[in-house]
Design an enzyme around this catalytic site. Structure first.
Site, mmCIF file in Angstrom:
data_model
loop_
_atom_site.group_PDB
_atom_site.id
_atom_site.type_symbol
_atom_site.label_atom_id
_atom_site.label_comp_id
_atom_site.label_asym_id
_atom_site.label_seq_id
_atom_site.Cartn_x
_atom_site.Cartn_y
_atom_site.Cartn_z
ATOM 1 C CG HIS A 122 -1.892 1.011 1.387
ATOM 2 N ND1 HIS A 122 -1.619 2.298 1.780
ATOM 3 C CD2 HIS A 122 -3.227 0.964 1.180
ATOM 4 C CE1 HIS A 122 -2.743 3.001 1.810
ATOM 5 N NE2 HIS A 122 -3.730 2.211 1.448
ATOM 6 C CG ASP A 199 0.613 -2.432 6.346
ATOM 7 O OD1 ASP A 199 -0.339 -2.515 7.147
ATOM 8 O OD2 ASP A 199 0.564 -1.773 5.287
ATOM 9 C CD GLN A 202 -6.918 -4.309 3.848
ATOM 10 O OE1 GLN A 202 -7.852 -5.082 4.064
ATOM 11 N NE2 GLN A 202 -7.120 -3.048 3.538
ATOM 12 C CE LYS A 225 -7.308 0.051 6.025
ATOM 13 N NZ LYS A 225 -8.087 0.382 4.830
ATOM 14 C CB CYS A 363 -3.968 3.160 -1.685
ATOM 15 S SG CYS A 363 -5.042 4.552 -1.440
HETATM 16 N N1 PMP Z 1 -1.678 -0.693 4.713
HETATM 17 C C1 PMP Z 1 -2.619 -1.399 4.079
HETATM 18 C C2 PMP Z 1 -2.288 -2.775 3.593
HETATM 19 C C3 PMP Z 1 -3.891 -0.857 3.895
HETATM 20 O O1 PMP Z 1 -4.831 -1.566 3.272
HETATM 21 C C4 PMP Z 1 -4.166 0.436 4.383
HETATM 22 C C5 PMP Z 1 -5.529 1.091 4.194
HETATM 23 N N2 PMP Z 1 -6.147 0.853 2.984
HETATM 24 C C6 PMP Z 1 -3.152 1.135 5.035
HETATM 25 C C7 PMP Z 1 -1.923 0.541 5.187
HETATM 26 C C8 PMP Z 1 -3.365 2.515 5.578
HETATM 27 O O2 PMP Z 1 -4.335 2.500 6.569
HETATM 28 P P1 PMP Z 1 -4.953 3.869 7.149
HETATM 29 O O3 PMP Z 1 -5.445 4.635 5.956
HETATM 30 O O4 PMP Z 1 -6.048 3.412 8.037
HETATM 31 O O5 PMP Z 1 -3.846 4.562 7.863
#
Ligand code: PMP
Length: 405
Positions: A122, A199, A202, A225, A363
């Site tokens: 991401h 990270d 997900q 999430k 993203c």
């Molecule tokens: N890492 C991953 C794998 C994500 O899917 C996301 C959110 N789509 C993020 C980081 C960032 O999360 P946040 O926008 O809640 O900070």
């Protein structure tokens, strides 16, 4: 066996109608909905113990502090962290990664050093590392992704050198659903004497996460999430690193003693929690984690596997639909393209049918571009979704094709 009807009744928003049709919410990868226990906890917090934490001697402040530190305990137990002081509350996954990239970078990364990330990340796990590499004159090295959406583990092994300072990879891909073998990835990093950040944005909502079993050095996720509120997240880090890393923001609560000339810093975890934290968010997120635990993480995993298998079979049966990301181990995310219909047209028509899917780069532009496209349609499911909703998605796609082809 989960009682899905009963579970859905706990999520008031799932009863919403859009354009007069029942909502079919398949955008859980972007954010999840909140069960009543979480909403009630937020209401309770604001109506019965709202008061700034760690600051007052009065009863409300004391109660808020006890609840906040209780939330930290809940997170510690949920991910099986060794010490409660290794749990830092942040505003979300993005903030957690930025904290590590900045602060670890200040302490451990110099010109000519190397950082390993993957092509699957991401943007939140790419950009902070690019920023620290630029600042320090370090080099970013990339683990490639194979055609099925798994990481190229052979290339990964070859990326290490005596200059590698940290590895940062995702547990689960938000765009493809791939579950990465994080224990093995961690072991390889450690065999090379390199710490690793995972990270978990997900992953945390889909299965058991045990940071001691993975043995990672940093793990992070967002509250929103995992059925909790927005604006709250977690960073777990091993104290051997966190103690050495400088604070990344200055302000209240992160200090020990302040003079106009100099400041000494508070101990962990407060050293990394400058200013008034989102203590109510933390309490709400803890309620969400408790809810998941009581629902049953294993049962949730089984249910989601059923949903993934069913949806994969259904969508594979549609002519001209190409699924991107076919790893053997996936969470219930299906990204796909239609041969003759642009993704935005498909997304907009599905929306008019009450079906919420995500369209675009997810993203994760480098990953999406690697698959020869500038975007995909993503259906991301979770345990409260139903087989009927998947049927509605499949029928909706067939309708889109009839209208646009
Ligand atoms: N890492 C991953 C794998 C994500 O899917 C996301 C959110 N789509 C993020 C980081 C960032 O999360 P946040 O926008 O809640 O900070």
């Amino acid at each position: 066996m989960l009682n899905i009807e009963e579970i859905r009744s706990q999520f008031p928003i799932l009863q919403t109608r859009v354009y007069g049709r029942p909502l079919v919410y398949l955008d859980n990868g972007a954010t999840t909905h909140k069960p009543l226990v979480v909403l009630n906890k937020l209401q309770e917090a604001y109506t019965s113990f709202n008061s700034n934490v760690h600051r007052g001697v009065h009863a409300l402040s004391d109660k808020a502090s006890v609840e906040y530190e209780g939330a930290r305990e809940t997170v510690k137990r949920f991910i099986n962290a060794p010490l409660v002081s290794e749990i830092i509350f942040t505003s979300g996954a993005t903030a957690s990664i930025n904290l590590v990239a900045f602060s670890f970078g200040e302490r451990y990364i110099s010109a000519g050093d190397e950082v390993i990330i993957s092509e699957m990340e991401h943007h939140a796990n790419i950009v902070p590392w690019q920023m620290v590499c630029k600042r320090k004159g370090a080099v970013l090295k990339i683990i490639p992704v194979l055609d099925d959406g798994t990481l190229d583990m052979e290339r990964y092994r070859e990326l290490f050198s005596s200059r590698t300072r940290i590895v940062a990879v995702t547990h689960v891909s938000n765009a493809l659903g791939t579950i990465n073998p994080v224990r093995e990835i961690t072991r390889i990093a450690h065999d090379n004497g390199v710490p690793i950040l995972i990270d978990g944005a997900q992953a945390i909502q889909h299965g058991n996460v045990d940071v001691q079993d993975i043995d990672c050095d940093f793990y992070l996720f967002s509250g929103h999430k995992v059925y909790g509120p927005t604006g709250i997240g977690v960073l777990y880090g091993k104290s051997e690193y966190l103690n050495e890393m400088p604070p990344w923001q200055g302000g209240g609560d992160m200090v020990d003693r302040v003079t106009l000339e100099e400041t000494t810093f508070n101990e962990l975890p407060f050293k990394f929690e400058a200013g008034t934290t989102n203590f109510i968010g933390a309490v709400g997120m803890a309620a969400a984690l408790d809810y998941l635990k009581s629902t049953g993480i294993e049962e949730i995993g089984l249910r989601e596997k059923e949903l993934l298998d069913y949806a994969t079979r259904k969508l594979e049966g549609i002519e001209g639909l190409r699924i991107i990301g076919t790893a053997p181990e996936k969470i219930p995310i299906i990204s796909f393209l239609l041969e003759k219909v642009h993704m935005y047209d498909a997304g907009m028509i599905l929306d008019k049918m009450g079906i919420a899917v995500r369209t675009g780069t997810q993203c994760a532009q480098p990953l999406i571009n690697r698959f020869g496209t500038d975007g995909v349609i993503r259906a991301s499911m979770t345990f409260y979704n139903t087989m009927e909703e998947i049927d509605a998605l499949a029928a909706g796609i067939v309708k889109v094709k009839e209208m646009m082809e």
